[in-house]
Design an enzyme around this catalytic site. Structure first.
Site, PDB file in Angstrom:
ATOM      1  N   ASP A  36       0.965  -1.477  -0.383  1.00  0.00           N
ATOM      2  CA  ASP A  36       0.126  -0.271  -0.358  1.00  0.00           C
ATOM      3  C   ASP A  36       0.945   0.976   0.271  1.00  0.00           C
ATOM      4  O   ASP A  36       1.732   1.807   1.157  1.00  0.00           O
ATOM      5  CB  ASP A  36      -0.656  -0.097   0.774  1.00  0.00           C
ATOM      6  CG  ASP A  36      -2.098   1.125   1.396  1.00  0.00           C
ATOM      7  OD1 ASP A  36      -2.492   1.144   0.746  1.00  0.00           O
ATOM      8  OD2 ASP A  36      -0.899   1.776   1.915  1.00  0.00           O
ATOM      9  N   TYR A  41       3.550   9.788   0.780  1.00  0.00           N
ATOM     10  CA  TYR A  41       5.058   8.996   1.711  1.00  0.00           C
ATOM     11  C   TYR A  41       6.149   9.351   1.287  1.00  0.00           C
ATOM     12  O   TYR A  41       7.352   9.046   1.715  1.00  0.00           O
ATOM     13  CB  TYR A  41       4.688   7.688   1.604  1.00  0.00           C
ATOM     14  CG  TYR A  41       3.628   7.414   1.624  1.00  0.00           C
ATOM     15  CD1 TYR A  41       2.338   7.917   2.754  1.00  0.00           C
ATOM     16  CD2 TYR A  41       2.995   5.959   1.520  1.00  0.00           C
ATOM     17  CE1 TYR A  41       0.993   7.376   2.535  1.00  0.00           C
ATOM     18  CE2 TYR A  41       2.117   5.101   2.379  1.00  0.00           C
ATOM     19  CZ  TYR A  41       0.679   6.431   2.852  1.00  0.00           C
ATOM     20  OH  TYR A  41      -0.685   5.713   2.902  1.00  0.00           O
ATOM     21  N   LYS A  70      -2.290   5.742  -4.251  1.00  0.00           N
ATOM     22  CA  LYS A  70      -3.532   6.923  -4.403  1.00  0.00           C
ATOM     23  C   LYS A  70      -3.494   8.909  -5.172  1.00  0.00           C
ATOM     24  O   LYS A  70      -2.210   8.966  -4.932  1.00  0.00           O
ATOM     25  CB  LYS A  70      -3.639   7.140  -2.621  1.00  0.00           C
ATOM     26  CG  LYS A  70      -3.766   5.988  -2.017  1.00  0.00           C
ATOM     27  CD  LYS A  70      -3.709   6.613   0.204  1.00  0.00           C
ATOM     28  CE  LYS A  70      -3.301   5.076   0.420  1.00  0.00           C
ATOM     29  NZ  LYS A  70      -2.491   3.734  -0.164  1.00  0.00           N
ATOM     30  N   HIS A 103      -6.959   9.634  -2.091  1.00  0.00           N
ATOM     31  CA  HIS A 103      -6.532   9.676  -0.659  1.00  0.00           C
ATOM     32  C   HIS A 103      -7.583  10.400   0.368  1.00  0.00           C
ATOM     33  O   HIS A 103      -7.639   9.718   1.063  1.00  0.00           O
ATOM     34  CB  HIS A 103      -5.350  10.361  -0.954  1.00  0.00           C
ATOM     35  CG  HIS A 103      -4.181   9.696   0.225  1.00  0.00           C
ATOM     36  ND1 HIS A 103      -2.486   9.852   0.477  1.00  0.00           N
ATOM     37  CD2 HIS A 103      -4.929   9.563   1.998  1.00  0.00           C
ATOM     38  CE1 HIS A 103      -2.084   9.649   0.724  1.00  0.00           C
ATOM     39  NE2 HIS A 103      -3.018   9.082   2.008  1.00  0.00           N
ATOM     40  N   ASN A 162     -10.629   7.231   3.129  1.00  0.00           N
ATOM     41  CA  ASN A 162     -10.452   8.400   4.175  1.00  0.00           C
ATOM     42  C   ASN A 162     -11.980   9.004   3.795  1.00  0.00           C
ATOM     43  O   ASN A 162     -12.119  10.282   3.956  1.00  0.00           O
ATOM     44  CB  ASN A 162     -10.142   9.407   4.088  1.00  0.00           C
ATOM     45  CG  ASN A 162      -8.558   9.002   5.029  1.00  0.00           C
ATOM     46  OD1 ASN A 162      -8.529   8.549   6.128  1.00  0.00           O
ATOM     47  ND2 ASN A 162      -7.550   9.260   3.857  1.00  0.00           N
ATOM     48  N   SER A 211      -3.772   1.936   9.975  1.00  0.00           N
ATOM     49  CA  SER A 211      -3.410   2.223  11.059  1.00  0.00           C
ATOM     50  C   SER A 211      -4.260   0.884  11.906  1.00  0.00           C
ATOM     51  O   SER A 211      -4.249   0.921  13.212  1.00  0.00           O
ATOM     52  CB  SER A 211      -3.677   3.580  11.903  1.00  0.00           C
ATOM     53  OG  SER A 211      -2.623   4.822  10.517  1.00  0.00           O
ATOM     54  N   LYS A 265       2.844  -2.405   9.234  1.00  0.00           N
ATOM     55  CA  LYS A 265       4.270  -2.285   8.810  1.00  0.00           C
ATOM     56  C   LYS A 265       5.100  -2.514   9.820  1.00  0.00           C
ATOM     57  O   LYS A 265       4.800  -1.836  10.948  1.00  0.00           O
ATOM     58  CB  LYS A 265       4.458  -0.493   8.092  1.00  0.00           C
ATOM     59  CG  LYS A 265       5.447  -0.245   7.427  1.00  0.00           C
ATOM     60  CD  LYS A 265       6.054   1.705   8.351  1.00  0.00           C
ATOM     61  CE  LYS A 265       6.639   1.867   9.349  1.00  0.00           C
ATOM     62  NZ  LYS A 265       7.333   2.821  10.400  1.00  0.00           N
ATOM     63  N   SER A 266       6.265  -2.943   9.288  1.00  0.00           N
ATOM     64  CA  SER A 266       7.950  -3.035  10.063  1.00  0.00           C
ATOM     65  C   SER A 266       8.507  -3.292   9.371  1.00  0.00           C
ATOM     66  O   SER A 266       8.754  -3.407   8.295  1.00  0.00           O
ATOM     67  CB  SER A 266       7.709  -4.213  11.171  1.00  0.00           C
ATOM     68  OG  SER A 266       8.905  -4.091  11.626  1.00  0.00           O
ATOM     69  N   PRO A 269      11.783  -7.803  10.376  1.00  0.00           N
ATOM     70  CA  PRO A 269      12.086  -8.709   9.527  1.00  0.00           C
ATOM     71  C   PRO A 269      11.517  -9.858  10.305  1.00  0.00           C
ATOM     72  O   PRO A 269      10.623 -10.632   9.474  1.00  0.00           O
ATOM     73  CB  PRO A 269      13.377  -9.483   9.108  1.00  0.00           C
ATOM     74  CG  PRO A 269      14.649  -8.276   8.984  1.00  0.00           C
ATOM     75  CD  PRO A 269      14.228  -7.420  10.067  1.00  0.00           C
ATOM     76  N   ASN A 275       3.435 -10.665  11.838  1.00  0.00           N
ATOM     77  CA  ASN A 275       2.257  -9.930  11.132  1.00  0.00           C
ATOM     78  C   ASN A 275       1.564 -10.202  10.411  1.00  0.00           C
ATOM     79  O   ASN A 275       0.326 -10.498  10.477  1.00  0.00           O
ATOM     80  CB  ASN A 275       2.659  -8.870  10.200  1.00  0.00           C
ATOM     81  CG  ASN A 275       3.142  -7.919  11.824  1.00  0.00           C
ATOM     82  OD1 ASN A 275       2.638  -8.339  12.859  1.00  0.00           O
ATOM     83  ND2 ASN A 275       3.685  -6.450  11.373  1.00  0.00           N
TER      84      ASN A 275
END
Length: 319
Positions: A36, A41, A70, A103, A162, A211, A265-266, A269, A275
């Site tokens: 995404d 960004y 977006k 967006h 949104n 989020s 998001k991370s 690894p 996740n």
């Protein structure tokens, strides 16, 4: 070719540019196929480098990936929608996106790409009192230009992010091509039950939760306190202990079990792999209810707050 986005994806917001390519490769190696992205960004060129490297290294094919991006607020005018889309496409190094979203339901005055990109929220950062500059562009006109992208074969699917319930009703009244996705902030502090039900039950629109960990991503921005994390709540910790999972996995499983897509998001690894491990086990009804019961109407990504504090402009889109 993937016909729909995998239910667990990888969010690229706040991934530093100098790390983005490596992070994308590592995420693909971990098993992610849904990414995404967004022009705002500021890392799409580097994300594209990561995608290209993973494909060149034989880790994945383009057909095995689902790439979402977006349309930024400054490209809402019909004559600018395709321009914004092609810039994203070029930065990502792709010939087509799987999904393109509006967006925000906020139209801002156009900023030429060669003048500043990403354009951000403020029209003139060097002004004595930098502010947003609103553009009079009806959302219906923007959506029609989004539909034109599909009709030209430039993108597979289009959707919105949104949007609230009223905007979603309105969109469904004028759309010729109906939205394939609604992406909104969703987590145990903001489960958005009515919006989720409207999208899924009334209009049959899939929902992506961004989020999913609540305030975790907003602490360093000064938009949340360290304590505003559902991962520390007793109901989440109890479920984690009962299932032998992490609290992050429990919150993601809650989102998946509600039928939404989730995009954590991370950059670690091990956390990336953890996740993804939320699809082959279930929370009980009581655990689901207890986690949903954490709702407190806490919205972290709220233009009604940050446009005033950060951009000297008051522009709410929610009550």
């Amino acid at each position: 070719m993937l016909e729909q986005a995998p239910q667990v994806g990888f969010g690229l917001w706040k991934v530093p540019k100098d790390e983005a390519a490596d992070v994308v490769v590592e995420a693909i190696r971990a098993g992610y196929r849904h990414f995404d992205s967004a022009a705002d960004y500021g890392n799409e060129k580097q994300v594209g480098e990561g995608i290209a490297r993973a494909i060149d290294d034989g880790l994945v094919t383009r057909e095995e990936l689902w790439i979402t991006s977006k349309l930024w607020n400054t490209f809402h005018a019909p004559e600018h929608v395709e321009l914004g889309y092609r810039k994203t496409l070029n930065d990502l190094g792709l010939d087509r996106l799987d999904l393109y979203l509006i967006h925000f339901p906020i139209a801002l005055e156009f900023t030429p790409i060669d003048q500043r990109y990403p354009p951000d929220w403020i029209y003139d950062p060097d002004a004595e009192n930098p502010q947003m500059r609103r553009a009079k562009v009806p959302l219906q006109e923007t959506w029609r230009a989004m539909e034109a992208l599909v009709e030209k074969g430039l993108v597979r699917q289009i959707g919105v992010a949104n949007y609230n319930t009223a905007l979603l009703h309105d969109l469904m009244n004028y759309s010729t091509i109906e939205p394939s996705m609604l992406q909104v902030e969703l987590h145990p502090y903001l489960p958005q039950e009515r919006l989720l039900r409207l999208a899924r039950e009334v209009y049959g629109i899939p929902v992506t939760a961004y989020s999913p960990f609540g305030g975790n991503s907003y602490v360093e921005m000064g938009k949340a306190e360290e304590t505003e994390s559902p991962l520390s709540e007793a109901a989440v910790r109890a479920a984690a202990e009962a299932h032998g999972k992490s609290t992050a996995q429990v919150v993601l499983r809650w989102g998946v079990q509600r039928g939404t897509h989730v995009i954590p998001k991370s950059t670690d690894p091990e956390h990336m792999r953890d996740n993804l491990d939320v699809l082959d086990w279930s929370l009980s009804d009581a655990e689901m209810d207890a986690i949903t019961g954490l709702k407190r109407g806490r919205r972290f990504n709220d233009p009604g707050s940050f446009t005033q504090s950060d951009f000297n402009s008051f522009h709410p889109i929610y009550e």
